[in-house]
Design an enzyme around this catalytic site. Structure first.
Site, mmCIF file in Angstrom:
data_model
loop_
_atom_site.group_PDB
_atom_site.id
_atom_site.type_symbol
_atom_site.label_atom_id
_atom_site.label_comp_id
_atom_site.label_asym_id
_atom_site.label_seq_id
_atom_site.Cartn_x
_atom_site.Cartn_y
_atom_site.Cartn_z
ATOM 1 N N LEU A 239 45.658 117.909 30.493
ATOM 2 C CA LEU A 239 46.484 116.780 30.067
ATOM 3 C C LEU A 239 47.971 117.038 30.335
ATOM 4 O O LEU A 239 48.535 118.020 29.852
ATOM 5 C CB LEU A 239 46.268 116.517 28.568
ATOM 6 C CG LEU A 239 47.071 115.334 27.995
ATOM 7 C CD1 LEU A 239 46.639 114.017 28.604
ATOM 8 C CD2 LEU A 239 46.960 115.296 26.482
ATOM 9 N N ASP A 240 48.603 116.169 31.109
ATOM 10 C CA ASP A 240 50.032 116.264 31.431
ATOM 11 C C ASP A 240 50.388 117.596 32.079
ATOM 12 O O ASP A 240 51.536 118.040 32.019
ATOM 13 C CB ASP A 240 50.899 116.059 30.178
ATOM 14 C CG ASP A 240 50.645 114.701 29.532
ATOM 15 O OD1 ASP A 240 50.306 113.758 30.259
ATOM 16 O OD2 ASP A 240 50.780 114.595 28.299
ATOM 17 N N GLY A 241 49.373 118.223 32.697
ATOM 18 C CA GLY A 241 49.591 119.555 33.253
ATOM 19 C C GLY A 241 49.534 119.603 34.771
ATOM 20 O O GLY A 241 49.670 120.668 35.363
#
Lengths: 296, 296, 296, 296
Positions: A239-241
């Protein structure tokens, strides 16, 4: 009607091609590639390269070239270049500039990111086709359909999530080159992601890696930061990485409450997403080990 | 010699005072304070205020005023104002602009942050006295002593840490108003911190809260961010978690390796720390619940 | 339809008023104003002030306050304040926050500045009414009329210029509070200007005072600047010489040709104009001697 | 002493060379150059190119390459390349990265620009030798001589100007590669300039072309700009009219008086000049028709 605004006529790109190459660095790569293009009658009009580490690192290059009668010679050119590529163990792509990438834009209830992309598309600054807009709400239909763009309303709930994704995949598979999450407030599953590796662009409303996850403006407010930002990145399972394509920021102060941060942030999100999508569709981004090389 | 560069003569601040006030918001605060000052013959030359939330929030104000013969009237003025303050349950301070704050600067082996403070001090832009420089190394002595500033070399190792801190405290206690950590690469203990609540300013070489802790430039490189930053904050017990005073950023690209980020970052660190220290010594910062109100 | 996007509900501003005051500086102004408001039962929610020069300069203040039953008490409040104002020789205004300013937007063939204002208006960030759009071309009608905004096409040629202006004046007189030139590529005559002193906002596509007049992007390209900008200013008789409200800039390089500068510049123009218009309609701008005080 | 701060050890550049080439664009240039380098055993570590206009424009390229035993092979390499260059009508240079450029810094009474260059030099970020500092005042001697840099005080008055310039020329001729005007407040004559075409770098304290000539901060204050800037440019006969190398800006407000603008501006000047000088000494700048191509 909005559609009266005619897209800007681009320069004639009929014979323009773009190459992206990455391979282990060694002497002679530029010579081999440029010699190949010269011998095939191509004229290099732009070239950017980057060597991660002169000693044994990776080499990246992006070349734009013009070649007469590209249309009829493209297949042979690629076949010939495959030999050069094999010699240097290249990963490479060669695309035609007049073949616009087709995009699906996913959106929820906030319209600003979508509107910005539509505006850049209408003004001719976004060199892509918007093949469809998909939303878990019906709110944006009136913005999209008058422009001649298909709008698909696919509601998503906990129960229907799997079914909704199935329907999304049917719509986009084979139809689009990339997916843009223009403030689409739903998690994309690994299954969906694997259909579009490094081809799903998300705009996250914080300066990553600060404020991963939900409500980043509230997080920013609570931490008391003096600058807020937005980040466009490719979506990966983390996530968001995923690999960051572009970021930008704006100064704020103690006077700005969460609503102010959202308002200021919307302008950053618009700019950052528009830049990232443009770079993607112009083949300016190479992903390497969860980072991007951007030849902007 | 460097010391030949004469500090800029400030404007005459003999009769200038600064007030910082925070209290629960209610009607009449500004009227009461400004009436008080007017009746005492003071002239307000600058005033900034901020209400966190018009409905039942906190009220903050910073006022600069001139008062003839401030020196002899200061005590009475404060005694009189205490009555106003009590009525509105104010936390407040009143300081004289011509009483420069005294600073201790802590530094390790990197000189850029120290040099920037010295430069601003010499040019007259940093309105403070540098009472001493303390370092766990001897490297900066040659920079500091020619300027007439005492330099204390206090080595720090795992075994001597407690002893070193004791010596540091002896040096600074009662001697300085604030401590500036100008890239001092040692953890400050809670015991030291409690002597200087919200009066120790650190420069952290990242855009907090991203990249807390050690080697933030390496962290930034590994994450592939497109913008790096620096953060000046008050030191609290939570590592890199104290109230943020100022931040700034600079654009970077895939071409910048860790050394490039350090080089670019040094310039951001210098600017950010200098601004934060200036604001602190000019009584422009109020801390409230781990955040700052900065009347810059 | 675009108009389906409901303007954001603003906070309740029924009882909110804004004061702008300028007068020669002297002790007691803040006390008098704040005392006046306190005695009338008003609560100051925001206040910004600025003294040009503590010794005999001008004093400027902007105050936002809440007052119960403002509607019925406004007239008396103004009458009472006139006495305070007279004593201090104030120029002043007091406006109600719920009375949105009415704007006429003038536009030619480029839509980006108009679109940005429409977007901020639709999202609720631009706290104004758009009373009409006037253009010397018919191109933007389709953008404007679906939003319920009247669109007036008034062609302008050398022969019809006087007649066209007459018609423009008939349309706007008494109907709008301010005129926004959103890339309106016609000179405004002194006669028109005198109807709207410091109430016509223009966006000039350069960083003024660099590149006054026509084709500023071509001028910028020819000079080889590394940064381009845009400037929002009030229109005066001197071409591009009026008081500057806001400016912003963007970095460019030798790679950017005139078309690139235009494309990059359009984004700056949009942002700068939107900010300037917002500040104007929120009574945040005071003009003094061809310069602005902006309480943003 | 300041000089104790050892300049950072650069990467080993013994075998690194830099080429700058400009010529009329035609197919095969990159192929020819890269083939030439490959056949001579060189490894390209960085390459940037720019084509002004794909159709019949100019072509610019900067290449960094490594070649074993560069020292002994340099002469032959250049002789061989001259043949390639002749074929394509190239203007070109080839320089060795380990041969640091020698600079003369001219300064008057303001020390900030000089200090910044000294700081970058000491920290190893400015890859040059500072051969001498020349000033029309004696004020900076104490800053310069302790660093082992010769300081020449050459007073300048209306009567002695010609004589002073003669002495300056004697000092720098054959001794330095470039001259940096670090806030040297004297006009440089055409005669001096012709000795260093595109090799005299000046920092002008405005965002050129705004505010040419004297007292730019006062001019900026009077015009009421919201952003100020600084410009580094090569000196030509036209005052402040030479090719711009770099610019940067900072936001200001109505609160900033002329002294504030000077203070804020000093920080911009420092940054901009340091960047421009670095790019110059690293052979990153090509001048073409009063504009620069900067391969930064």
């Amino acid at each position: 009607m909005i559609q009266k605004v005619t897209p800007t006529k681009s320069a004639d790109l009929t014979n323009r091609a773009r190459m992206l190459v990455s391979c282990p660095d060694q002497p002679g790569i530029v010579a081999a590639v440029s010699q190949f293009l010269f011998e095939h009658g191509a004229n290099i009009v732009q070239s950017d390269q980057y060597t991660m580490d002169p000693e044994g690192g990776l080499f990246f290059i992006r070349i734009e070239f013009d070649l007469e009668k590209l249309d009829s010679r493209e297949a042979q050119l690629k076949a010939d270049f495959a030999e050069v590529a094999a010699k240097f163990r290249m990963e490479w792509s060669m695309t035609r500039a007049d073949r616009k990438k087709r995009l699906a834009i996913f959106v929820s209830k906030e319209e600003h990111a979508l509107l910005e992309l539509l505006w850049h598309w209408q003004s001719g600054d976004l060199d892509a086709e918007i093949a469809m807009v998909i939303s878990n709400h019906d709110d944006m239909r009136g913005l999209v359909e008058p422009l001649g763009i298909p709008y698909h309303h696919i509601p998503v709930s906990a129960e229907t999530k799997a079914e909704a994704e199935k329907r999304q995949l049917e719509l986009v598979s084979g139809e689009v080159d990339a997916v843009v999450l223009a403030r689409y407030m739903q998690i994309i599953t690994p299954k969906f992601i694997e259909h579009f590796p490094n081809r799903i662009i998300n705009i996250h409303h914080s300066f990553l890696p600060a404020f991963v996850g939900g409500k980043p403006y509230a997080q920013a407010y609570n931490r008391g930061v003096k600058i807020i930002g937005a980040t466009a990145h490719y979506v990966t399972e983390e996530l968001d990485g995923g690999p960051i394509i572009e970021q930008d920021v704006q100064r704020v102060s103690h006077r700005d409450n969460v609503d102010d941060l959202k308002r200021i942030g919307r302008n950053i999100e618009r700019t950052v997403l528009a830049r990232a999508v443009s770079w993607h569709v112009e083949d300016r981004v190479i992903v390497h080990q969860n980072k991007t090389v951007v030849f902007s």
